[in-house]
Design an enzyme around this catalytic site. Structure first.
Site, mmCIF file in Angstrom:
data_model
loop_
_atom_site.group_PDB
_atom_site.id
_atom_site.type_symbol
_atom_site.label_atom_id
_atom_site.label_comp_id
_atom_site.label_asym_id
_atom_site.label_seq_id
_atom_site.Cartn_x
_atom_site.Cartn_y
_atom_site.Cartn_z
ATOM 1 N N ARG A 133 0.668 -1.189 -0.024
ATOM 2 C CA ARG A 133 0.065 0.070 -0.159
ATOM 3 C C ARG A 133 0.878 1.308 0.063
ATOM 4 O O ARG A 133 1.963 1.493 0.775
ATOM 5 C CB ARG A 133 -1.029 0.010 1.201
ATOM 6 C CG ARG A 133 -1.687 1.187 1.150
ATOM 7 C CD ARG A 133 -2.804 0.698 2.622
ATOM 8 N NE ARG A 133 -3.580 -0.142 2.429
ATOM 9 C CZ ARG A 133 -4.112 -0.776 3.547
ATOM 10 N NH1 ARG A 133 -3.617 -0.522 4.575
ATOM 11 N NH2 ARG A 133 -4.682 -1.794 3.514
ATOM 12 N N ARG A 148 -2.696 6.298 9.608
ATOM 13 C CA ARG A 148 -2.606 5.654 8.107
ATOM 14 C C ARG A 148 -2.685 7.100 7.484
ATOM 15 O O ARG A 148 -2.625 8.158 7.752
ATOM 16 C CB ARG A 148 -3.710 4.671 8.201
ATOM 17 C CG ARG A 148 -3.841 3.808 9.074
ATOM 18 C CD ARG A 148 -2.649 2.654 8.816
ATOM 19 N NE ARG A 148 -2.673 1.438 9.666
ATOM 20 C CZ ARG A 148 -3.500 0.161 9.302
ATOM 21 N NH1 ARG A 148 -4.450 0.218 8.358
ATOM 22 N NH2 ARG A 148 -3.383 -0.702 9.893
ATOM 23 N N LYS A 184 -4.248 0.685 14.663
ATOM 24 C CA LYS A 184 -4.100 1.733 13.743
ATOM 25 C C LYS A 184 -5.042 2.879 14.179
ATOM 26 O O LYS A 184 -5.746 2.981 14.970
ATOM 27 C CB LYS A 184 -4.756 1.318 12.425
ATOM 28 C CG LYS A 184 -6.123 0.600 12.573
ATOM 29 C CD LYS A 184 -6.586 -0.046 11.310
ATOM 30 C CE LYS A 184 -7.923 -0.893 11.423
ATOM 31 N NZ LYS A 184 -8.442 -1.655 10.374
ATOM 32 N N LYS A 191 -6.772 6.539 12.415
ATOM 33 C CA LYS A 191 -7.268 7.035 10.797
ATOM 34 C C LYS A 191 -7.764 8.496 10.983
ATOM 35 O O LYS A 191 -8.616 8.798 12.116
ATOM 36 C CB LYS A 191 -8.259 6.262 10.256
ATOM 37 C CG LYS A 191 -7.937 4.722 10.146
ATOM 38 C CD LYS A 191 -8.986 3.849 9.469
ATOM 39 C CE LYS A 191 -8.476 2.423 9.032
ATOM 40 N NZ LYS A 191 -9.224 1.507 8.539
ATOM 41 N N CYS A 249 -14.607 -4.053 -0.405
ATOM 42 C CA CYS A 249 -13.449 -4.392 -0.308
ATOM 43 C C CYS A 249 -12.938 -5.624 -1.050
ATOM 44 O O CYS A 249 -13.763 -6.010 -1.821
ATOM 45 C CB CYS A 249 -13.219 -4.939 1.355
ATOM 46 S SG CYS A 249 -14.062 -6.390 1.592
ATOM 47 N N CYS A 283 -7.296 -11.286 0.366
ATOM 48 C CA CYS A 283 -7.315 -10.833 1.854
ATOM 49 C C CYS A 283 -7.486 -12.008 2.789
ATOM 50 O O CYS A 283 -8.292 -13.120 2.759
ATOM 51 C CB CYS A 283 -8.542 -9.990 2.165
ATOM 52 S SG CYS A 283 -8.834 -9.515 3.739
ATOM 53 N N CYS A 340 -15.543 -9.399 5.553
ATOM 54 C CA CYS A 340 -15.541 -9.960 6.796
ATOM 55 C C CYS A 340 -15.990 -8.631 7.747
ATOM 56 O O CYS A 340 -16.242 -7.677 7.136
ATOM 57 C CB CYS A 340 -14.145 -9.992 7.299
ATOM 58 S SG CYS A 340 -12.785 -8.597 7.701
ATOM 59 N N CYS A 393 -13.683 -2.583 5.987
ATOM 60 C CA CYS A 393 -12.911 -1.702 5.195
ATOM 61 C C CYS A 393 -13.688 -0.941 4.109
ATOM 62 O O CYS A 393 -13.085 0.270 3.955
ATOM 63 C CB CYS A 393 -11.712 -2.642 4.445
ATOM 64 S SG CYS A 393 -10.722 -3.293 5.447
#
Length: 571
Positions: free
Chosen positions: A75, A144, A210, A212, A431, A437, A476, A480
């Site tokens: 990424r 991120r 994480k 954001k 996603c 994934c 899932c 995302c």
């Protein structure tokens, strides 16, 4: 702070890593396997990549006594989604040489490359860096990619707010030199320098999870502002930026069957001036660093810290650390999410073309050569590309005299689909899901276009095809594609099985609610068919589908849902 004995295993990996170095160099040098050492698979995220495998062939390879087909997703950070034509061409070339020949535009305005093998990691990361992008902090327990609204009505404001987003991104970069040493052959630290390493913002074990950040400009909520740990709502008066309302504690991630995890919308806690932006940001990150849950990674986001400690406690922490409190939040209103497709002109006379990229996957297919077409545009574009928060692409800053040449490329390469989209397809997000994934439980990117086609048939039956309805699918529950903020949300539960969520606000200010668990396609279509019939017969004028469901009392009123935020803040 949690006691050391209770810390999650990842906290130990970070503590032992020598500021994110670990044994990554040794893992890369090991040619006997296509994988990294176990601890390094955690540290690699801080450097911008995840270890994965092709799950389509996993079972067959297991039967053949072969290890999984290991590969990596890389990424690239793109603050505010802005990249130059030269950078686009670089990513195109890198994807062709080192990845699977496609580029994916993410819901965080970043690039993803899939299918990179281990020996391709270093040349790929180096090539991205040479394009003046990078992968550091694109993943991992750090801030991120910082998101920013793509196209406000006034171009000068867009540039100003983008600069603020870019400044926040720079300010929160990790201080470690590990990235430069491992991937760019930078000079190694001396023993004295190694002993004096420090991370002034993150500390030696970085954040619990994480983090954001996003910026939005009302009335457009194109970044889904309330889905992030920290967000800034631009307050514009008389065409000038006055400052930002500060929203904290958003997050989409959930674990199936774990009631202590849930999606949450950010809470507006006050207003700050532009000159206070970096201090406010750093302070909130440090609060999460010091008080976030390091014992349970499923409970480690700022949303849980805020709920566990309380909003009064959070304000006290801000005042104690900054020496002043935030001002009262100012009035604002969001009217919609999503992107504007097609041509738009801004106040500087330049034009901007919004292109629909289904699920963000840029590739050449028999009926549309998107990768080739965008390469041709990049070769003549005098403006810039803007990756949108909704997996689309903006060709920005085009002069009037250059429109015809770009239009010709767009049409000849099948990039003009915005002229033929239903509003539902235009607002659909997915996603990656299978096959790459490792967390996916069900299909997502590969399945949603087909399902939308079947739902469009239902909409046509009820004369609703031109009604804008948001639909999002994830493989899932980690969220995302922000499924909990869509009017129709589908969250993978198992192969062919999804939890059906309904009733979010079209402007992104109310979460949806779980309506059915573990349903297959036939039941999804049956449920939607009946609800569309009810909606067509009973909706108010200009009433969105999610608002209709909410008004009808068909949905549970979760404590983690909310009414529109402009009704909650002081006038």
């Amino acid at each position: 702070m949690a006691e050391t004995a209770k810390l999650s295993p990842v906290e130990g990996i970070k503590a032992r890593s020598n500021f994110l170095r670990g044994t990554l160099l040794e893992s890369l040098a090991d040619s006997a396997t296509g994988t990294l050492a176990e601890d390094d698979t955690q540290l690699s995220k801080f450097h911008g990549f995840y270890q994965q495998d092709d799950r389509d062939v996993r079972d067959e390879r297991r039967r053949q006594m072969l290890e999984p087909d290991h590969q990596f997703m890389i990424r690239a950070r793109v603050p505010g989604g802005i990249c130059t034509p030269k950078q686009w061409l670089a990513m195109d070339a890198i994807a062709a040489k080192h990845a699977n020949g496609t580029i994916r535009l993410t819901t965080r305005q970043a690039f993803q490359l899939h299918g990179v093998i281990k020996r391709g990691l270093k040349p790929t990361i180096r090539a991205i860096y040479d394009s003046l992008l990078d992968t550091i902090a694109a993943c991992g327990d750090v801030n991120r990619n910082v998101m920013s609204s793509v196209l406000p009505e006034q171009s000068a404001l867009h540039q100003q707010i983008f600069q603020h987003a870019a400044a926040v991104s720079r300010h929160l970069l990790p201080n470690t030199r590990a990235y430069h040493e491992i991937w760019l052959d930078g000079e190694k630290l001396t023993a004295e320098e190694t002993a004096n390493q420090h991370e002034p913002i993150y500390g030696p074990t970085y954040l619990p999870r994480k983090f954001k950040i996003s910026f939005a400009v009302p009335p457009r909520n194109d970044v889904d502002l309330f889905a992030h740990d920290l967000s800034f709502i631009a307050i514009i008066e008389n065409g000038e930026l006055q400052g930002y309302n500060v929203a904290v504690g958003g997050g989409m991630g959930v674990t199936h069957g774990d009631p202590k995890t849930y999606p949450r919308l950010a809470t507006v806690v006050g207003f700050c001036l532009p000159e206070q932006l970096l201090q406010v940001t750093e302070t909130i990150v440090k609060i999460q660093r010091d008080f976030g849950d390091r014992t349970d990674r499923k409970h480690a986001r700022l949303k849980y810290t805020l709920d566990d400690q309380g909003e009064d406690w959070f304000h006290e922490q801000l005042v104690h650390r900054m020496g002043y409190s935030l001002s009262l939040a100012r009035e604002y209103e969001f009217t919609h999410t999503g992107d504007r497709l097609g041509w738009q002109q801004t106040d500087n006379g330049l034009w901007h073309l919004g292109l629909f990229i289904e699920n963000g996957r840029v590739q050449d297919l028999p009926d549309r050569k998107q990768l080739t077409g965008l390469r041709a545009i990049a070769e003549i574009l005098k403006g810039e590309f803007r990756l949108t928060p909704n997996q689309n692409l903006l060709i920005a800053n085009v002069a009037e005299e250059d429109r015809a040449a770009i239009d010709q490329i767009v049409v000849s390469h099948g990039l003009d689909s915005w002229n033929r989209l239903s509003p539902m397809r235009e607002h659909a997000l997915a996603c990656v899901g299978f096959p790459t994934c490792g967390l996916a439980m069900a299909e997502s990117e590969r399945y949603l276009p087909e399902l939308v086609g079947k739902i469009e048939q239902l909409l046509t039956r009820h004369d609703l095809l031109q009604q804008a309805i948001t639909i999002r699918m994830t493989g899932c529950p980690n969220g995302c594609a922000r499924p909990y903020l869509s009017e129709i949300g589908l969250v993978g539960k198992g192969p062919g099985l999804y939890n059906l969520h309904l009733g979010a606000a079209f402007n992104g200010t109310r979460l949806n609610s779980l309506f059915r668990e573990s349903v297959q396609e036939a039941e999804i279509l049956q449920v939607l068919d009946q609800l569309f019939a009810d909606y067509a017969a009973g909706r108010n004028e200009d009433e969105y589908f999610g608002d209709f469901l909410y008004r009808q009392g068909l949905l549970s009123n979760s404590s983690h849902s909310t009414t529109p935020f402009n009704e909650q803040i002081p006038a």
